[in-house]
Design a protein around this motif. Structure first.
Motif, mmCIF file in Angstrom:
data_model
loop_
_atom_site.group_PDB
_atom_site.id
_atom_site.type_symbol
_atom_site.label_atom_id
_atom_site.label_comp_id
_atom_site.label_asym_id
_atom_site.label_seq_id
_atom_site.Cartn_x
_atom_site.Cartn_y
_atom_site.Cartn_z
ATOM 1 N N LEU A 131 1.136 -1.462 0.222
ATOM 2 C CA LEU A 131 0.219 -0.227 -0.059
ATOM 3 C C LEU A 131 1.033 1.105 -0.141
ATOM 4 O O LEU A 131 -0.128 2.136 0.270
ATOM 5 C CB LEU A 131 -0.838 0.124 1.210
ATOM 6 C CG LEU A 131 -1.630 -0.924 1.653
ATOM 7 C CD1 LEU A 131 -2.006 -1.167 2.610
ATOM 8 C CD2 LEU A 131 -2.463 -1.371 0.222
ATOM 9 N N ALA A 132 1.892 0.972 0.182
ATOM 10 C CA ALA A 132 3.246 2.914 0.071
ATOM 11 C C ALA A 132 4.190 2.497 -0.705
ATOM 12 O O ALA A 132 4.617 1.537 -1.612
ATOM 13 C CB ALA A 132 3.709 2.399 1.653
ATOM 14 N N HIS A 171 2.034 -0.071 5.657
ATOM 15 C CA HIS A 171 1.240 0.982 5.747
ATOM 16 C C HIS A 171 0.130 0.487 6.151
ATOM 17 O O HIS A 171 -0.489 0.025 5.459
ATOM 18 C CB HIS A 171 1.208 1.808 4.298
ATOM 19 C CG HIS A 171 0.518 3.056 4.530
ATOM 20 N ND1 HIS A 171 0.911 4.864 5.001
ATOM 21 C CD2 HIS A 171 -0.767 3.312 3.774
ATOM 22 C CE1 HIS A 171 -0.120 5.342 4.431
ATOM 23 N NE2 HIS A 171 -0.976 4.873 4.115
ATOM 24 N N GLU A 210 -4.340 2.819 5.850
ATOM 25 C CA GLU A 210 -4.707 4.132 6.081
ATOM 26 C C GLU A 210 -5.677 4.138 7.507
ATOM 27 O O GLU A 210 -5.624 5.035 7.496
ATOM 28 C CB GLU A 210 -5.866 4.248 5.039
ATOM 29 C CG GLU A 210 -5.813 4.457 3.348
ATOM 30 C CD GLU A 210 -4.812 6.078 3.273
ATOM 31 O OE1 GLU A 210 -5.286 7.555 3.925
ATOM 32 O OE2 GLU A 210 -3.237 5.868 2.999
ATOM 33 N N ARG A 211 -5.916 3.531 7.390
ATOM 34 C CA ARG A 211 -6.587 2.869 8.610
ATOM 35 C C ARG A 211 -6.752 1.353 9.646
ATOM 36 O O ARG A 211 -6.668 0.790 9.044
ATOM 37 C CB ARG A 211 -8.535 3.351 9.104
ATOM 38 C CG ARG A 211 -9.189 4.118 8.489
ATOM 39 C CD ARG A 211 -10.359 4.156 8.229
ATOM 40 N NE ARG A 211 -10.458 3.533 6.775
ATOM 41 C CZ ARG A 211 -10.585 3.986 6.070
ATOM 42 N NH1 ARG A 211 -10.609 5.108 4.834
ATOM 43 N NH2 ARG A 211 -10.648 2.664 4.629
ATOM 44 N N ASP A 259 -8.798 -1.137 8.923
ATOM 45 C CA ASP A 259 -8.997 -1.494 7.170
ATOM 46 C C ASP A 259 -8.849 -2.943 7.225
ATOM 47 O O ASP A 259 -8.976 -3.775 6.245
ATOM 48 C CB ASP A 259 -7.751 -0.619 6.545
ATOM 49 C CG ASP A 259 -8.770 0.618 5.694
ATOM 50 O OD1 ASP A 259 -9.403 0.632 6.176
ATOM 51 O OD2 ASP A 259 -7.799 1.324 5.379
ATOM 52 N N GLU A 306 0.801 14.953 11.270
ATOM 53 C CA GLU A 306 -0.536 14.905 10.561
ATOM 54 C C GLU A 306 -0.571 16.374 11.038
ATOM 55 O O GLU A 306 -1.397 16.592 9.577
ATOM 56 C CB GLU A 306 -1.640 14.247 11.905
ATOM 57 C CG GLU A 306 -3.332 14.375 11.355
ATOM 58 C CD GLU A 306 -3.968 13.874 12.579
ATOM 59 O OE1 GLU A 306 -5.032 13.642 12.210
ATOM 60 O OE2 GLU A 306 -3.417 13.928 14.114
ATOM 61 N N ASP A 314 2.177 10.089 5.367
ATOM 62 C CA ASP A 314 2.105 8.597 4.697
ATOM 63 C C ASP A 314 3.569 8.656 4.609
ATOM 64 O O ASP A 314 4.168 7.829 4.194
ATOM 65 C CB ASP A 314 1.476 8.891 2.829
ATOM 66 C CG ASP A 314 1.852 10.287 2.891
ATOM 67 O OD1 ASP A 314 2.117 10.618 3.365
ATOM 68 O OD2 ASP A 314 1.410 9.926 1.819
ATOM 69 N N ARG A 332 1.331 7.460 9.472
ATOM 70 C CA ARG A 332 0.219 7.085 9.776
ATOM 71 C C ARG A 332 -0.606 5.362 9.818
ATOM 72 O O ARG A 332 -1.311 5.319 11.356
ATOM 73 C CB ARG A 332 -1.023 7.228 8.128
ATOM 74 C CG ARG A 332 -2.623 6.822 8.322
ATOM 75 C CD ARG A 332 -2.866 6.917 7.117
ATOM 76 N NE ARG A 332 -3.016 8.476 6.404
ATOM 77 C CZ ARG A 332 -3.531 9.214 6.971
ATOM 78 N NH1 ARG A 332 -4.537 8.893 7.545
ATOM 79 N NH2 ARG A 332 -3.596 10.282 5.961
ATOM 80 N N TRP A 333 0.600 4.497 9.601
ATOM 81 C CA TRP A 333 0.859 2.674 10.508
ATOM 82 C C TRP A 333 0.817 3.730 12.173
ATOM 83 O O TRP A 333 0.096 2.962 13.070
ATOM 84 C CB TRP A 333 0.912 2.407 9.874
ATOM 85 C CG TRP A 333 1.091 1.057 10.562
ATOM 86 C CD1 TRP A 333 0.765 0.126 10.209
ATOM 87 C CD2 TRP A 333 1.287 0.298 12.082
ATOM 88 N NE1 TRP A 333 0.511 -1.418 11.456
ATOM 89 C CE2 TRP A 333 1.046 -0.781 12.037
ATOM 90 C CE3 TRP A 333 2.017 0.919 12.653
ATOM 91 C CZ2 TRP A 333 1.732 -1.383 13.648
ATOM 92 C CZ3 TRP A 333 2.834 -0.137 13.891
ATOM 93 C CH2 TRP A 333 2.461 -0.831 14.192
ATOM 94 N N GLN A 391 -2.198 5.920 13.236
ATOM 95 C CA GLN A 391 -3.508 4.743 13.662
ATOM 96 C C GLN A 391 -3.601 3.453 14.634
ATOM 97 O O GLN A 391 -4.565 3.477 15.310
ATOM 98 C CB GLN A 391 -4.650 4.037 12.053
ATOM 99 C CG GLN A 391 -4.740 5.175 11.467
ATOM 100 C CD GLN A 391 -5.730 5.536 12.019
ATOM 101 O OE1 GLN A 391 -7.090 4.470 12.009
ATOM 102 N NE2 GLN A 391 -6.024 6.817 11.513
#
Length: 314
Positions: free
Chosen positions: A82-83, A90, A92-93, A96, A170, A176, A226-227, A230
Motif C-alpha cells: 500500500l505504500a 502502511h 490508512e486506518r 482496514d 498529521e 504517509d 499513519r500506521w 492509527q
C-alpha cells in the motif's frame, strides 16, 4: 499457490493457497492447512510476518487436529502493498485490517468450515483480533493472544516523542511518510541474531533471514507515520472497553521487549482473562527455542481442554 520460499525444517506447508479480494479492492494471499478433526483455528499474524513463517504455529495446530486458516495482511507478505517504497508498512486506518478478516472468512475455501473454535493471534494480529471481537466481527469459541500489541514497549520520553511526532506529521499532511527513526530500508532481522528481541532460537532466526533474502518481496521494514498514528488510536480505544463473554488466554515472555507488558496486564484484568508468562521467552513466544515453545503449547493445551475444546474425529 505454493509457498514462495521453503518453510522451516519439520514444518508443513499449507494444503490450499488462494487469493481473496477485500471489499475495498485489496488482494490478499491466504492459506489453509487441513486438519484431521472438526476443529478450526483462525491464525492472525503480527506486523512484518508472512504465511511461510506462520506455518510454524500452524503445524503445531494441525498436529492437534485443527484446520488452520491464515492470510498475509494488506501491506505485507505477498498481499497487495500500500505504500512507496513497498518495504514501508502502511495502512490508512487500523480497522482496514478488519476488511481483510471479513474477506478471509467469507472466502468459499473458509466459509464451509463454519464456527471458529480457536482464535490464535500474535502481536499486531492480537490488536486486530481484539478489535474484531469487541466489534462483533468474529465469535470464536476460545481466544489465545500471544504477546498482543496493546501498547509499545518504550520509555515515557520516547512515547511522548512518538505522539508529538505523529501529531506534527498529521498537521503537515505527512502521515504517509516514514518516521524519523529506525532502519527504514531493511527488515529488523537483518541487524543480526545477537541481541535480537524476537527469539532465542538461532535456527528459526537464520531461516527468517534466508527467507527474506531469497524472496525480497516478503521484506518489510518500519511502518509509516499513519500506521503508527492509527495503531496508537486503536490501542487507546481498547482501554475504554470492557469484558468479553468468552474464554481468553494471554501468553507472553518474561523477556518481552516489543510490546507493553503493563498494557497487557491491564487488558487481562479488564477482560477477566487467564495469563501465562513463559520464563526466558522473548516476543515470539510460539517460535521460541525449546523448552519455552513447548511450555507455551502446554499452556494452550490446558486452556483448550479446560474449555471443552478437544480433538474429535469426524
Amino acid at each position: 499457490m505454493m509457498p514462495a520460499v521453503d518453510v522451516p525444517p519439520g514444518v508443513i506447508p499449507w494444503d490450499d493457497g488462494f487469493e481473496v479480494v477485500t471489499s475495498d479492492g485489496k488482494t490478499l494471499r491466504a492459506a489453509l492447512w487441513e486438519g484431521e478433526t472438526d476443529l478450526t483455528a483462525l491464525l492472525l499474524s503480527g506486523r512484518t510476518e508472512f504465511l511461510e513463517k506462520m506455518a510454524i504455529p500452524a503445524t503445531a495446530l494441525v498436529e492437534r487436529g485443527f484446520t488452520v486458516i491464515s492470510c498475509d495482511w494488506r501491506g505485507q507478505g505477498l498481499s497487495e502493498r500500500l505504500a512507496e517504497p513497498r518495504i514501508m508498512g502502511h495502512v490508512e486506518r487500523f480497522t482496514d485490517y478488519h476488511l481483510d478478516l471479513k474477506a478471509l472468512l467469507a472466502a468459499p475455501q473458509v466459509a464451509r468450515f463454519g464456527e471458529i473454535d480457536l482464535l490464535l493471534a500474535h502481536s499486531m494480529g492480537g490488536a486486530i483480533g481484539l478489535g474484531a471481537l469487541y466489534r462483533g466481527l468474529i465469535k470464536p469459541r476460545s481466544v489465545v493472544f500471544s504477546a498482543p500489541m496493546l501498547g509499545f514497549e518504550m520509555s515515557k520520553a520516547l512515547r511522548i516523542a512518538g505522539y508529538v511526532t505523529t501529531k506534527i506529521a498529521e498537521f503537515l499532511g505527512k502521515l504517509d511518510k516514514r518516521p524519523p527513526f529506525g532502519a527504514v530500508d531493511k527488515p529488523y532481522v537483518f541487524e543480526g541474531f545477537e541481541g535480537n528481541v524476537l527469539t532465542s532460537d538461532r535456527a528459526v532466526f537464520d531461516w527468517m533471514v534466508k527467507a527474506l533474502q531469497d524472496e525480497p518481496r516478503l521484506q518489510l521494514a518500519v511502518p509509516s507515520m499513519r500506521w503508527l498514528d492509527q495503531s496508537m488510536e486503536e490501542m487507546e480505544w481498547f482501554t475504554r472497553q470492557g469484558r468479553l463473554d468468552l474464554p481468553i488466554l494471554f501468553l507472553d515472555g518474561s523477556d518481552e521487549a516489543v510490546v507493553d507488558g503493563a498494557a497487557i496486564d491491564a487488558a487481562v484484568a479488564r477482560l477477566g482473562a487467564e495469563m501465562v508468562t513463559i520464563d526466558g521467552a522473548r516476543h515470539e513466544v510460539l517460535i521460541e527455542s525449546e523448552p519455552m515453545r513447548g511450555r507455551a503449547w502446554q499452556a494452550i493445551d490446558r486452556f483448550l481442554a479446560a474449555n471443552g475444546i478437544t480433538a474429535v474425529s469426524d
